[in-house]
Design a protein around this motif. Structure first.
Motif, PDB file in Angstrom:
ATOM      1  N   ILE A 405       0.651  -1.329  -0.114  1.00 15.17           N
ATOM      2  CA  ILE A 405       0.222  -0.133  -0.067  1.00 15.17           C
ATOM      3  C   ILE A 405       0.904   1.085  -0.028  1.00 15.17           C
ATOM      4  CG2 ILE A 405       0.094  -0.150   2.555  1.00 15.17           C
ATOM      5  CD1 ILE A 405      -3.363   1.084   2.348  1.00 15.17           C
ATOM      6  N   LYS A 406       2.176   1.029   0.896  1.00 15.00           N
ATOM      7  CA  LYS A 406       2.747   2.171   0.946  1.00 15.00           C
ATOM      8  C   LYS A 406       3.779   2.771  -0.854  1.00 15.00           C
ATOM      9  CE  LYS A 406       6.144   4.622   4.036  1.00 15.00           C
ATOM     10  NZ  LYS A 406       7.119   4.013   4.734  1.00 15.00           N
ATOM     11  N   LYS A 407       4.208   1.624  -0.923  1.00 15.19           N
ATOM     12  CA  LYS A 407       4.265   2.019  -2.582  1.00 15.19           C
ATOM     13  C   LYS A 407       3.516   2.048  -3.381  1.00 15.19           C
ATOM     14  CE  LYS A 407       8.187  -1.602  -1.708  1.00 15.19           C
ATOM     15  NZ  LYS A 407       8.950  -3.161  -2.454  1.00 15.19           N
ATOM     16  N   LYS A 411       3.716   5.244  -5.717  1.00 18.58           N
ATOM     17  CA  LYS A 411       4.115   5.143  -8.091  1.00 18.58           C
ATOM     18  C   LYS A 411       2.728   6.507  -8.118  1.00 18.58           C
ATOM     19  CE  LYS A 411       5.821   0.560  -8.652  1.00 18.58           C
ATOM     20  NZ  LYS A 411       6.057  -0.525  -8.538  1.00 18.58           N
ATOM     21  N   LEU A 412       1.887   6.024  -7.339  1.00 12.26           N
ATOM     22  CA  LEU A 412       0.787   6.750  -8.231  1.00 12.26           C
ATOM     23  C   LEU A 412       1.136   8.575  -7.694  1.00 12.26           C
ATOM     24  CD1 LEU A 412      -2.371   5.270  -6.658  1.00 12.26           C
ATOM     25  CD2 LEU A 412      -2.140   5.013  -9.115  1.00 12.26           C
ATOM     26  N   ASN A 413       1.103   8.905  -6.298  1.00 13.04           N
ATOM     27  CA  ASN A 413       2.330  10.181  -6.828  1.00 13.04           C
ATOM     28  C   ASN A 413       2.462  11.005  -7.741  1.00 13.04           C
ATOM     29  OD1 ASN A 413       2.270  12.800  -5.110  1.00 13.04           O
ATOM     30  ND2 ASN A 413       4.335  12.131  -5.249  1.00 13.04           N
ATOM     31  N   ASN A 414       3.909  10.000  -8.348  1.00 15.46           N
ATOM     32  CA  ASN A 414       4.488  10.351  -9.160  1.00 15.46           C
ATOM     33  C   ASN A 414       4.136  10.208 -10.362  1.00 15.46           C
ATOM     34  OD1 ASN A 414       6.717  10.755  -7.382  1.00 15.46           O
ATOM     35  ND2 ASN A 414       7.388   8.935  -7.709  1.00 15.46           N
ATOM     36  N   PHE A 415       3.131   9.176 -10.797  1.00 18.88           N
ATOM     37  CA  PHE A 415       2.480   9.407 -12.163  1.00 18.88           C
ATOM     38  C   PHE A 415       1.500  10.689 -11.820  1.00 18.88           C
ATOM     39  CE2 PHE A 415      -2.009   8.157 -13.517  1.00 18.88           C
ATOM     40  CZ  PHE A 415      -1.141   7.919 -15.324  1.00 18.88           C
ATOM     41  N   VAL A 479       1.392   4.867   6.639  1.00 23.15           N
ATOM     42  CA  VAL A 479       0.003   4.217   6.021  1.00 23.15           C
ATOM     43  C   VAL A 479      -0.292   3.541   7.667  1.00 23.15           C
ATOM     44  CG1 VAL A 479      -0.533   1.585   6.281  1.00 23.15           C
ATOM     45  CG2 VAL A 479       1.438   2.544   4.919  1.00 23.15           C
ATOM     46  N   MET A 480      -2.241   3.974   7.772  1.00 21.86           N
ATOM     47  CA  MET A 480      -2.261   4.745   9.457  1.00 21.86           C
ATOM     48  C   MET A 480      -3.875   3.286   9.438  1.00 21.86           C
ATOM     49  SD  MET A 480      -2.498   8.414   9.715  1.00 21.86           S
ATOM     50  CE  MET A 480      -2.915   8.745  11.920  1.00 21.86           C
TER      51      MET A 480
END
Length: 558
Positions: A405-407, A411-415, A479-480
């Protein structure tokens, strides 16, 4: 290579050759194209290559960037001959003006002007519409001939303008008709455009080839008199006028007769038409001024109608595109609520336009885990919808049984950062539900904190743990975790719910949302969702939604 031709309001023009690099335009010296214009922002606009072409985009400037008279709100592909307006600076893409026009400060004393005709005088009872009376005197024959000639010309021009044509073609056609029927050396049609509103030359006609390379200097003070006083102005035998013949522009260009009339569409003045004579020996006279005033009124009305028709056609085209995009977007959203043992789940989306920027989704990770997404793309319309569709595709490719979930969040942010404009970002909430234990592991990237209610209707908020997606590259997200016990309700939503306003401009707010969850907590997830939408609609009085409204409800029932 493509070239930009830059024409400041005053001073010399210059050019800039484009390469495969992004260029910036603005008032700061560090820009690729320095524009010393008081109405230009420090970093006003950018032009960069895209798929073999060049596109222009406003860079959040104060006064906006205009392309062919229209303010741009997104990146626009440039075509040869396109005109970019930044402040009072005109920039042409791959087209050099054969004749430049500059407004200059000539004197405006009434002694310099031979004839002033107020619009009321021309249109109250136009001579071309009067009937010939039996008692007409012989001395009036010449006037009647002039009226007949004017009537014939206006009738011919009216017939020629009967059919609709695109605005740029129409303005070219208008100036051709006027210059053919009213001999002149040079003529200019100027429209009010831009921010600040200013007169921009839309069509320049130079009938004398020897004058094409010379800049046309038009008196700003004369134009001001035309617009401020709703009048047409005639200057005849300029060389003989002692107050004008010493002016540099008169000496240089040898102007001996000129007219300036308003483009009046029966509601407002939208521009002017200027004409002068240099090589033609005869001066303009009062009948020429009256005729040009009548023709300019006809032109102004036709230009206004053409704009309205073009806007209507563009609106219909946009509505068709939005309907198509809306259908595509609806296909991207879940078509039914998921079945999940021991959990009652419902989701819904109400867009503010046909196409919105909200997104929600349900993802089965494996037999023991379920994923939920709620996101809000900045902006509205097709661009927001396309970015939402790209986000959906990226999530579906990243979420699988072995995902991290953290990775995934990184990745989504960079995309999003790499594939969207600098002023676009996404608020994003993702949670992974362990169906066995009720544990929720979540990432909140700048999204409205979801609310979790227990059986006693006590609430806790799932706060943000990082920046919105796309703001900066390589952001790490924490991640919380929380747990849904039996009877707990998790409410995921976008700000279109809490920021909905009533007629008094009061926001719906989180407190009202909390009270509704308490009020309807015994109902099913779908009934809770429908009641919330109903209460928000009632609160706003059924007015136009200003933002998309998305809700996902997860209720643990066993």
């Amino acid at each position: 290579m493509s070239t930009l031709y830059i024409y400041p309001k005053k001073g010399n023009s210059f050019r800039h050759v484009l390469t495969n690099e992004k260029i910036t335009l603005g008032r700061q010296m560090e820009n690729s194209v320095f524009i010393p214009d008081p109405f230009c922002s420090s970093n006003h606009a950018v032009i960069y290559p895209r798929n073999g072409d060049y596109v222009v985009r406003d860079n959040g400037s104060k006064n906006g960037t205009f392309l062919n008279g229209q303010k741009i709100t997104a990146e626009i592909r440039l075509k040869k001959g396109d005109e970019i307006l930044i402040g009072s600076t005109r920039i042409f893409f791959d087209k050099e003006l054969s004749t430049d026009v500059e407004l200059t400060d000539l004197p405006s004393a009434s002694a310099n002007i031979n004839t002033i005709m107020h619009l009321e005088e021309v249109f109250k009872k136009p001579d071309v519409l009067t009937t010939v009376k039996a008692q007409e005197l012989p001395a009036d024959i010449s006037r009647l001939r002039a009226e007949h000639k004017s009537f014939a010309i206006i009738s011919e021009v009216s017939r020629s303008l009967a059919l609709h044509m695109p605005l740029n073609e129409l303005m070219d056609h208008i100036m051709d008709l006027i210059s053919d029927n009213l001999p002149m050396d040079r003529g200019i049609l100027m429209l009010k455009e831009g921010n600040p509103v200013q007169l921009i030359p839309r069509v320049v006609r130079v009938k004398n080839d020897s004058l094409r390379s010379q800049k046309i200097l038009v008196s700003q003070s004369i134009i001001n008199m035309v617009i401020d006083n709703h009048s047409s102005i005639l200057i005849s035998d300029v060389q003989a006028d002692p107050l004008l013949k010493s002016q540099e522009s008169i000496i240089k260009l040898n102007i001996h007769s000129a007219m300036c009339v308003p483009l009046w569409n029966n509601k407002e003045i939208t521009g002017i038409i200027y004409a002068d004579r240099i090589s033609i020996p005869d001066n303009f006279d009062k009948e020429d001024l009256r005729l040009l005033t009548l023709l300019s009124n006809l032109a102004a009305v036709k230009i206004e109608n053409s704009k309205l028709i073009d806007q209507s056609v563009e609106k219909q085209k946009m509505e068709r595109e939005l309907d198509l995009a809306a259908n595509i977007q609806r296909d991207f959203l879940p078509d039914q609520d998921p079945e999940c043992e021991n959990y009652d789940i419902a989701g819904g989306n109400l867009p503010c336009h046909q196409v919105g920027g909200d997104y929600y989704d349900f993802l089965k990770i494996d037999d023991g885990r379920f994923g939920f997404v709620v996101a809000d793309v900045s902006g509205k319309g097709v661009s927001a919808s396309l970015l939402m569709a790209s986000l959906r595709a990226a999530i579906h490719s990243e979420v699988h049984a072995q995902y991290d979930i953290k990775k995934m969040a990184r990745k989504l942010n960079n995309f999003v950062h790499a594939s969207s404009a600098i002023n676009h970002f996404i608020t994003f909430f993702f949670c992974e539900l362990n169906r066995e234990t009720g544990e929720l592991r979540f990432i909140n990237a700048g999204h409205n904190p979801p609310l979790v209610f227990n059986k006693k209707c006590q609430a806790r908020r799932l706060e943000s743990c990082g920046l919105c997606l796309g703001m900066f590259p390589d952001v790490e997200y924490e991640v919380m975790t929380t747990v849904l016990d039996k009877g707990d309700i998790a409410l995921l939503f976008t700000d279109g719910i809490t920021e909905s306003r009533n007629k008094a401009q009061e926001e719906f707010g989180e407190k009202r949302l909390f009270k509704l969850c308490k009020k309807y907590s015994k109902l099913s997830a779908r009934e809770i969702l429908d009641n919330i939408y109903g209460e928000v609609e009632a609160f706003t009085g059924g007015g136009i939604r200003m933002d998309d409204m998305t809700i996902v409800i997860i209720k643990r029932v066993g």
